[in-house]
Scaffold this motif. Structure first.
Motif, PDB file in Angstrom:
ATOM      1  N   MET A   1       0.822  -1.194   0.000  1.00  0.00           N
ATOM      2  CA  MET A   1       0.000   0.000   0.000  1.00  0.00           C
ATOM      3  C   MET A   1       0.864   1.254   0.000  1.00  0.00           C
ATOM      4  O   MET A   1       0.595   2.223  -0.707  1.00  0.00           O
TER       5      MET A   1
ATOM      6  N   THR B   1      -3.400   2.464  -3.355  1.00  0.00           N
ATOM      7  CA  THR B   1      -4.500   1.502  -3.236  1.00  0.00           C
ATOM      8  C   THR B   1      -5.284   1.324  -4.532  1.00  0.00           C
ATOM      9  O   THR B   1      -6.223   0.538  -4.571  1.00  0.00           O
TER      10      THR B   1
ATOM     11  N   LYS C   1      -7.162  -6.978  -1.296  1.00  0.00           N
ATOM     12  CA  LYS C   1      -6.795  -8.017  -0.328  1.00  0.00           C
ATOM     13  C   LYS C   1      -7.785  -9.162  -0.503  1.00  0.00           C
ATOM     14  O   LYS C   1      -9.003  -8.947  -0.568  1.00  0.00           O
TER      15      LYS C   1
ATOM     16  N   GLY D   1     -11.049  -3.577  -1.180  1.00  0.00           N
ATOM     17  CA  GLY D   1     -10.342  -2.720  -2.113  1.00  0.00           C
ATOM     18  C   GLY D   1     -11.291  -1.711  -2.721  1.00  0.00           C
ATOM     19  O   GLY D   1     -12.480  -1.658  -2.385  1.00  0.00           O
TER      20      GLY D   1
ATOM     21  N   TYR E   1     -10.154  -0.630   0.864  1.00  0.00           N
ATOM     22  CA  TYR E   1      -8.872  -1.234   1.224  1.00  0.00           C
ATOM     23  C   TYR E   1      -8.498  -0.992   2.685  1.00  0.00           C
ATOM     24  O   TYR E   1      -7.667  -1.711   3.236  1.00  0.00           O
ATOM     25  N   ASP E   2      -9.105  -0.003   3.343  1.00  0.00           N
ATOM     26  CA  ASP E   2      -8.764   0.216   4.754  1.00  0.00           C
ATOM     27  C   ASP E   2      -9.204  -0.954   5.638  1.00  0.00           C
ATOM     28  O   ASP E   2      -8.799  -1.046   6.803  1.00  0.00           O
TER      29      ASP E   2
END
Length: 205
Positions: free
Chosen positions: A110, A115, A120, A145, A171-172
Motif C-alpha cells: 500500500m 490503493t 486483499k 479494495g 482497502y482500509d
C-alpha cells in the motif's frame, strides 16, 4: 486474462492448480536463482516455462496474486513498480506479523503502490493452505479494495477458484482482515495441546 501468482508457497501452488484446471493461463513468479526441487513445481514447469523470476511473471499478467513470505514483498513491490502498468489488478494474499504495540506490520504494498487496483483476498487461508485445512472446511474468503469494475472482476475470479467471495469494503479493511487471521492463529495456539485447528465462518441471515 493471464494470471501471475508470486511466491513458492502451498497457497500459490493450490490457487494456480485451481485456475489451470479451468483452462486459465497461469505463470508462477519466484525469486531469482530459485531452484525447482518440489515435484509440483517440476510438473508445472515440464512442458513450458511456468516458473519465472518475479519481473518476467509480472510482465505478461493482467491479474497478479501475491502469495509469498512477507520478507519477499519489497522485491515484489520494486518489480511491480518497474512494470508500470496501472491496469494490472494486484491481489495481496499475505498476512503481516502481529506485534502487540502496533497491531501488525506496515503495509509495504500500500505504501509503495497506493490503493488503486490493489486488493486483499485469500489471506484468511494462510500461505500453508490447504495443509492448514485438510478437511476442506474453508469455503469462503473475504476481499477488500476500491469499489470499481475491477473489484467486480475479482469477485468472479474468487468464485472461479471455488470460494464464496465476501466483500469487506474499501482497502482500509485490509488491516482488519489480517487481524482476523492473526486471531485465528492465536486461538489455535491456545488449543495446541489438543492439536486442534481453528477456522472462522461468517453466518448471515
Amino acid at each position: 486474462m493471464n494470471i501471475a501468482i508470486l511466491g513458492d508457497s502451498s497457497l500459490a501452488r493450490n490457487l494456480g492448480y485451481r485456475y489451470m484446471n479451468r483452462g486459465i493461463n497461469v505463470v508462477f513468479g519466484v525469486k531469482r536463482n530459485y531452484t525447482i526441487t518440489d515435484i509440483a513445481w517440476k510438473i508445472y514447469n515440464k512442458n513450458s516455462d511456468k516458473v519465472l523470476p518475479y519481473p518476467a511473471a509480472i510482465a505478461g499478467a493482467d491479474l497478479v496474486f501475491i502469495c509469498c513470505e512477507t520478507q519477499c514483498l519489497p522485491g515484489i513491490c520494486d518489480s511491480l513498480l518497474q512494470a508500470r502498468d496501472p491496469k494490472k489488478i494486484i491481489v495481496d494474499c499475505t498476512n503481516g506479523t502481529y506485534e502487540e504495540e502496533n497491531g501488525g506490520d506496515a503495509f509495504p504494498l500500500m505504501e509503495k503502490l497506493g490503493t488503486k487496483n490493489l486488493y486483499k483476498a485469500f489471506n484468511n487461508l494462510g500461505l500453508d493452505y490447504p495443509l492448514s485445512d485438510p478437511l476442506g472446511i474453508i469455503q469462503e474468503t473475504y476481499f477488500c479494495g476500491e469499489n470499481n469494475e475491477n473489484k467486480t472482476k475479482l469477485k468472479k475470479w474468487i468464485e472461479l477458484a471455488g470460494f464464496k467471495a465476501i466483500d469487506a469494503g474499501e482497502y482500509d479493511s485490509a488491516r482488519l482482515l489480517e487481524a482476523f487471521y492473526q486471531l485465528k492463529l492465536k486461538i489455535a495456539r491456545q488449543q495446541q495441546q489438543q492439536n486442534k485447528l481453528c477456522h472462522f465462518k461468517l453466518i448471515s441471515h
